[in-house]
Design an enzyme around this catalytic site. Structure first.
Site, PDB file in Angstrom:
ATOM      1  CG  LEU A 145      -1.952  -1.110   1.322  1.00 35.36           C
ATOM      2  CD1 LEU A 145      -2.693  -1.028   2.654  1.00 35.36           C
ATOM      3  CD2 LEU A 145      -2.922  -1.056   0.161  1.00 35.36           C
TER       4      LEU A 145
ATOM      5  CD  GLN B 245       8.897   2.479  -0.961  1.00 36.03           C
ATOM      6  OE1 GLN B 245       8.701   1.360  -1.425  1.00 36.03           O
ATOM      7  NE2 GLN B 245       9.999   3.182  -1.164  1.00 36.03           N
TER       8      GLN B 245
ATOM      9  CG  PHE C 138       9.669   5.362  10.363  1.00 33.55           C
ATOM     10  CD1 PHE C 138      10.753   5.399  11.215  1.00 33.55           C
ATOM     11  CD2 PHE C 138       9.010   6.535  10.081  1.00 33.55           C
ATOM     12  CE1 PHE C 138      11.158   6.584  11.782  1.00 33.55           C
ATOM     13  CE2 PHE C 138       9.414   7.723  10.651  1.00 33.55           C
ATOM     14  CZ  PHE C 138      10.491   7.759  11.502  1.00 33.55           C
TER      15      PHE C 138
ATOM     16  CB  VAL D  95       1.618   0.430   4.778  1.00 36.04           C
ATOM     17  CG1 VAL D  95       0.189   0.072   5.169  1.00 36.04           C
ATOM     18  CG2 VAL D  95       2.212   1.397   5.789  1.00 36.04           C
TER      19      VAL D  95
ATOM     20  CE  LYS E 104       2.262   2.675  10.032  1.00 32.42           C
ATOM     21  NZ  LYS E 104       2.058   3.902  10.844  1.00 32.42           N
TER      22      LYS E 104
ATOM     23  CG  ASP F 229       3.149  14.118  10.242  1.00 31.20           C
ATOM     24  OD1 ASP F 229       3.291  15.154   9.562  1.00 31.20           O
ATOM     25  OD2 ASP F 229       3.478  12.991   9.842  1.00 31.20           O
TER      26      ASP F 229
END
Length: 699
Positions: free
Chosen positions: A342, A344, A347, A350, A364, A461
């Protein structure tokens, strides 16, 4: 016995025995019958009462036959009453002929007693008629009255006793009926309470399984995926938090450091387990924000209601037990294949997964070897355990083992992110009602973090790519990997600057002082995106202009003349309500004020968007001045200041990345297979284009 039968033929019999006396006695008695009748008329009540009551009275009057002896001994006025009464009753056959029913009602024994008394009275009366010719009438009257007064005095008690007994019976019956009725009502109330409690427990269990949504498509149970969701529920109960698509830097499953996934020995899953270099590799350990953007709400799981065997016995109720093995997640994602990728980021990756019970999830995977990632993994789990709201993405579970593998499992949201629909390749234009609903939902989720959680939570965020959408386009705030807890008595938190260019509050970017007003600024930028359809930065002008600098004077102009032409997204084609647009523009303009103190609270923005507060409430006593250019003139703000500060901050962060000051700086591919460049800086590295959200993630 002849006398006992004489009452029937009593009218002819009396004249022969004593012609002279009968007239006098009859005269006297004739006067007596009416009272006797009256007395008898008064006496009927006793007969009306239980038939048994009168006989004892007559039987009590019958024993006094010795009284005639007393009457013969002396003509005392006290003694005559009984005999005179008996005599009066004995000499009253003619009247009784008219009233035999009464005496028949009183009982046959009374007539017999009267006849017996008649014989006795006859003998005594014959001897004393002359002497007592005048005296008897008074005694007879007195005797009649006294004699009848006695039954009268006796009758009422009997009637009273009967009435008392009947009233007592009535009271007893009424009391019994009342008690029965009260017991029945109490029983019904208890049943209703039990039913209500059962329903509440049932609803609570459903909410526990899917805390954010009233409709839980998965049946509660311990079979199939229900255990899994019970884990989620318990996870969310203990976490008290809707887990958002949070990117936490924690050692991802197979991969050590770097972008390539090292094939993990554990997974024997169905798909071929291969290293993850296939996804575009992020630049040098970049701090890419992985947004489990498609973390679905419980709504999205509707089609998977049928429960299947549980994914694993270890999956049970409670967050502590809502753990997955790496093999289970690898199997759910087909070996973390590219087909399930889905998105990237810096970290990790997904992937979309499907559990054995049919539930869709977003997994994740966090890269290993980063202390920052480990800290953020723990921070995200801690924060998710504190919150619980329908506009926050929920966490299903996690995987953490000694091999350094850290995976977070979220609910899957089918409609991707707000950024994808506004700036991506969705191919459709988001209409105004949907934009307003998304703005209101995300505002409620953020207000919950700021004002309903103690200590409050600062997201740090907020951006379009972290607003996930369920199948009804309800907004869910995601990605709490950067979130910070702030005690209520702290005016701000000093921390390393983390976030996305174009969304960072100026005071936070320049000094690192973090408050909830930093989130308000980021939310204001997102509102401007919904209004204008533009990204947070203008990539075509090499970031010469930011969305904030461009939109601020237009917002002020709209407030003055109500002209939305230049500000509003042209793709809306004027298909919006002017008063709703005015509310959102006012909220956006107030939220992006340069001074954090002058920005409104999120709860004020929610009320304004709902129409429950006036636009003046957003000023909160602040009256911005107008500059000659139409912008907001204040002592701490000038046109273009925000863009200049962001360019300076970007330069510092990029230089620090180039010198390797932090391994956490790097390129980011926003969530989704087709990320947009709205919130990312376009960079060309090695001939390939990748998007970098220059998030300054210090060690």
């Amino acid at each position: 016995m002849a006398e006992g039968q004489s009452p029937e033929n009593s009218p002819p019999a009396p004249p022969p025995p004593s012609p002279p006396s009968p007239p006098s006695s009859n005269d006297q008695q004739t006067t007596s019958p009416p009272p006797s009748d009256n007395q008898e008329t008064t006496s009927p009540p006793p007969p009306s009462s239980p038939d048994i009551a009168p006989p004892p009275q007559q039987q009590q009057e019958s024993p006094p036959p010795p009284l005639p002896e007393n009457s013969s001994d002396g003509s005392s006025s006290s003694s005559p009453p009984p005999p005179s009464d008996s005599s009066s009753q004995s000499q009253s056959p003619p009247p009784p002929s008219t009233s035999p029913p009464q005496q028949s009602d009183n009982n046959g024994n009374k007539g017999n007693n009267n006849e017996n008394n008649k014989g006795n009275d006859g003998s005594s009366g014959d001897g004393g008629n002359k002497n007592m010719s005048h005296t008897p009438p008074p005694p007879s009257k007195t005797s009649d009255h006294s004699s009848h007064s006695q039954p009268r005095s006796l009758a009422p008690p009997t009637s009273n006793s009967g009435s008392n007994s009947s009233s007592n019976d009535g009271l007893n019956i009424g009391a019994v009926i009342g008690l029965v009725a009260a017991a029945g009502i109490l029983f019904i109330v208890m049943i209703l309470l039990c039913v209500c409690c059962f329903r509440k427990k049932k609803k609570k269990s459903k909410l526990d399984q899917m805390p954010y949504y009233g409709s839980n498509a998965y049946p509660a149970g311990k079979t199939g995926g229900d255990q899994y969701y019970n884990q989620n529920a318990a996870t969310q109960q203990q976490q008290h938090y809707n887990q958002n698509d949070h990117i936490v830097n924690l050692p991802p499953p197979p991969g050590s450091m770097g972008t390539n996934w090292v094939s993990s020995p554990p997974p024997p899953p169905p798909g071929n387990w291969q290293p993850m270099p296939s996804p575009p590799a992020p630049v040098s350990g970049g701090a890419n924000v992985i947004q489990s953007g498609e973390m679905s709400s419980n709504f999205s799981s509707g089609p998977y209601a049928p429960s299947l065997p549980p994914p694993h016995p270890s999956v049970a109720l409670g967050f502590n037990n809502s753990t997955f093995t790496y093999e289970e997640l690898a199997s759910a994602t087909q070996g973390f294949s590219k087909d399930r990728l889905l998105g990237q980021g810096g970290f990790g990756y997904v992937h979309k997964g499907i559990l054995p019970n049919g539930k869709e999830i977003a997994v994740k995977s966090l890269k290993a070897g980063s202390g920052q990632g480990e800290r953020e993994f723990q921070a995200e789990v801690e924060i998710i355990s504190r919150v619980h709201h329908r506009h926050l993405v929920s966490l299903v579970g996690y995987c953490s083992n000694a091999g350094g593998q850290r995976l977070l499992v979220y609910e899957f949201l089918p409609n991707d992110t707000l950024e994808f629909h506004l700036h991506g390749k969705s191919g459709t234009v988001m209409d105004w009602p949907t934009r307003l609903k998304i703005a209101l939902g995300s505002a409620k989720g953020l207000a919950y973090l700021h004002e309903d959680c103690h200590p409050k939570i600062i997201h740090r965020d907020i951006k379009a790519s972290n607003i996930l959408l369920d199948h009804n386009f309800e907004a869910k705030v995601a990605d709490f990997g950067l979130a910070k807890l702030s005690q209520d008595n702290n005016t701000h938190v000093s921390t390393r600057v983390m976030g996305t260019f174009g969304y960072l509050a100026p005071e936070y970017a320049s000094s690192g002082k973090l408050t909830e007003k930093s989130d308000v600024f980021s939310f204001g930028v997102m509102l401007l995106e919904l209004i204008t359809g533009r990204g947070p930065v203008d990539l075509s002008g090499d970031m010469e202009d930011s969305l904030v600098d461009w939109a601020r004077p237009l917002c002020m102009r709209v407030a003055q003349d109500g002209e939305y032409g230049e500000l509003v997204d042209p793709f809306l084609e004027h298909q919006y309500e002017p008063y709703e647009m005015a509310r959102m523009v006012a909220c956006a303009a107030a939220a992006v004020r340069h001074s954090g103190r002058r920005r409104p609270k999120m709860s004020q923005i929610v009320r304004t968007l709902e129409g429950d507060a006036s636009l003046d409430d957003l000023d909160d006593g602040v009256k911005p001045k107008q500059s000659s250019s139409g912008g907001e003139g204040s002592s701490d703000y000038e046109m273009g200041t925000y863009g200049a500060e962001m360019r300076k901050f970007r330069k510092v962060t990029l230089e620090s990345r180039d010198y390797g000051a932090s391994s956490e700086y790097g390129a980011t591919s926003e969530y989704g297979l087709d990320p947009s460049s709205s919130s990312s800086e376009e960079m060309h590295i090695g001939g390939s284009t990748s998007k970098t959200t220059t998030t300054n993630r210090g060690i």
